[in-house]
Design a protein around this motif. Sequence first.
Motif, short mmCIF file in Angstrom:
data_model
loop_
_atom_site.label_atom_id
_atom_site.label_comp_id
_atom_site.label_asym_id
_atom_site.label_seq_id
_atom_site.Cartn_x
_atom_site.Cartn_y
_atom_site.Cartn_z
N PHE A 399 -86.61 -7.89 -10.39
CA PHE A 399 -86.23 -8.26 -9.03
C PHE A 399 -87.08 -9.39 -8.44
CE2 PHE A 399 -85.22 -3.52 -8.93
CZ PHE A 399 -83.88 -3.71 -9.20
N ILE A 400 -88.40 -9.18 -8.45
CA ILE A 400 -89.28 -10.03 -7.64
C ILE A 400 -89.42 -11.44 -8.20
CG2 ILE A 400 -91.60 -10.27 -6.69
CD1 ILE A 400 -91.80 -7.19 -6.74
N TYR A 401 -89.78 -11.56 -9.47
CA TYR A 401 -90.05 -12.89 -10.03
C TYR A 401 -88.82 -13.80 -10.05
CZ TYR A 401 -94.66 -11.21 -11.51
OH TYR A 401 -95.94 -10.71 -11.54
N PRO A 402 -87.63 -13.31 -10.45
CA PRO A 402 -86.47 -14.23 -10.42
C PRO A 402 -86.21 -14.77 -9.02
CG PRO A 402 -85.95 -12.32 -11.76
CD PRO A 402 -87.27 -12.03 -11.09
N GLY A 403 -86.29 -13.90 -8.00
CA GLY A 403 -86.09 -14.36 -6.62
C GLY A 403 -87.19 -15.30 -6.17
N GLY A 429 -87.25 -5.45 -4.28
CA GLY A 429 -88.19 -5.11 -5.35
C GLY A 429 -89.53 -4.66 -4.81
N CYS A 430 -90.02 -5.35 -3.78
CA CYS A 430 -91.31 -4.98 -3.17
C CYS A 430 -91.23 -3.60 -2.52
CB CYS A 430 -91.74 -6.03 -2.16
SG CYS A 430 -92.20 -7.62 -2.88
N LEU A 431 -90.16 -3.34 -1.79
CA LEU A 431 -89.99 -2.03 -1.15
C LEU A 431 -89.89 -0.91 -2.18
CD1 LEU A 431 -87.51 -2.84 1.78
CD2 LEU A 431 -89.95 -2.26 1.96
N SER A 432 -89.13 -1.17 -3.23
CA SER A 432 -88.96 -0.16 -4.28
C SER A 432 -90.29 0.22 -4.90
CB SER A 432 -88.01 -0.68 -5.36
OG SER A 432 -87.96 0.20 -6.46
N GLY A 433 -91.08 -0.80 -5.26
CA GLY A 433 -92.38 -0.53 -5.86
C GLY A 433 -93.35 0.11 -4.88
N ALA A 434 -93.35 -0.36 -3.63
CA ALA A 434 -94.27 0.15 -2.63
C ALA A 434 -94.00 1.62 -2.28
CB ALA A 434 -94.19 -0.70 -1.36
#
Length: 451
Positions: A399-403, A429-434
């Motif tokens: 999620f994070i790196y491609p965006g 992606g950040c919310l999911s991981g956090a």
Amino acid sequence: MMRSESEIESELSEESALIPRDVTEHQGSSHASFASSVFNIMHAIMGSGILGLAYAMSSTGIIGFSLLLLVVAILAAYSVHLLLELCEQTELTSYEDLGFYAFKTTGKVMVAGAILIQNIGAMSSYLFIIKSELPAAIAGFLHHNYIGTPWYLNGQILLLITVVCIVLPLALLPKIEFLGYTSGLSILFMVYFAIVVETEPVIVKKWFIPCPLFNGTMNYVQDFSSDECKPKLLQISAKSVYAIPILAFSFLCHTSVLPIYCELQRPSKSKMQKAVNVGITLSFSVYMLSALFGYLTFYGKVDSQLLHSYSQYLPQDVVIMSVRICILFSVLLTVPLIHFPARKAFKLLLFSNRPFTWLHHIAVTLVIQTAIVLLAMYVPNIQNIFGVVGSTTSTALLFIYPGLFYLQISGEPLKSLKKLKALGLIILGCLSGAVSLPVIIITWLHTENEA
């Protein structure tokens, strides 16, 4: 921010001087058909994560899991679309290259570090399967009752023997081409697993394993009116936080997409995107069947490693034993393959511009092998590997790196629809991981304290 042509050419020339040669030399080296590209994508997607999907469904319910599976599959396809867009804009052919182009050395370190941790997590999950399933496979063929546990049924001893005698020699090979035959065997075993697990053990055995199951034993009186035998459509619990990390772990193929793109016959972005969509759709179907029938067989008692549930309740079943053997061979032969990109990422971080030496090669191999063996031995449950790796590196690479790279590299206005979608991908992606990672760590520590 728009960049001039001269700036782009300058950065490309600077990058080609700093990125190791083996990253880009594969481009144009072969021409793969569309069908083989789809197969390679599926092989990159489908791995040990398939064994945790029934557990994910049990923690979210059928509807909840189905929606999450569909959303993650769509987002995975879209994030690949962003990578292919960037590949076309920059003429770069690897994830590490895009990271360097976007954020110089910081971007390269971000991607290489994530790939290293992701691959270590994947390899340790495979070795965990060997540790847990190989003793059961040997015991199933011997048909003896034992007092105590002989050494040849000790999972940790068997793990060390297989790593030293099989995995380590293959991982020490200097070139991945030498693993062509073992790669083919691994794929055949995984295809057999995918076909048989989705038909005989999962679909057929579902009707032979009675419900409810009591305390690890089978109750041979069918009672489907019991609450334990009623599938949950939507469920939220502490276990639910494992669902998205497991799905992210299971759908990650992004580090393989660009090399596959380079090998595609008459490559084009639209053709590769179609191959990715077909591969993800087929994988989605296999994942859905595996999770659904695995859950409907064991309901809330499904293990985080699906085959362990079948081994527990059908220990002498011939089909289950054959599937177990195939999975063991498949994961055993896959570990050296995954070791190559992990070692390349490790060298990229520490020995970026140094020439090949056997000392570095052997030392890095031993360090990585030691790390994955220790993880496989002492991590108590495979769901912990899926959860921690899935909520960190899998989420970042998916999620994070491609965006993030799209926002940095693409010359479109910040308020354009694609950049807003890329921003949404980063936030998700950040919310999911956090959300997932702290709960997973707290649950893990709580379980350890209770034990």
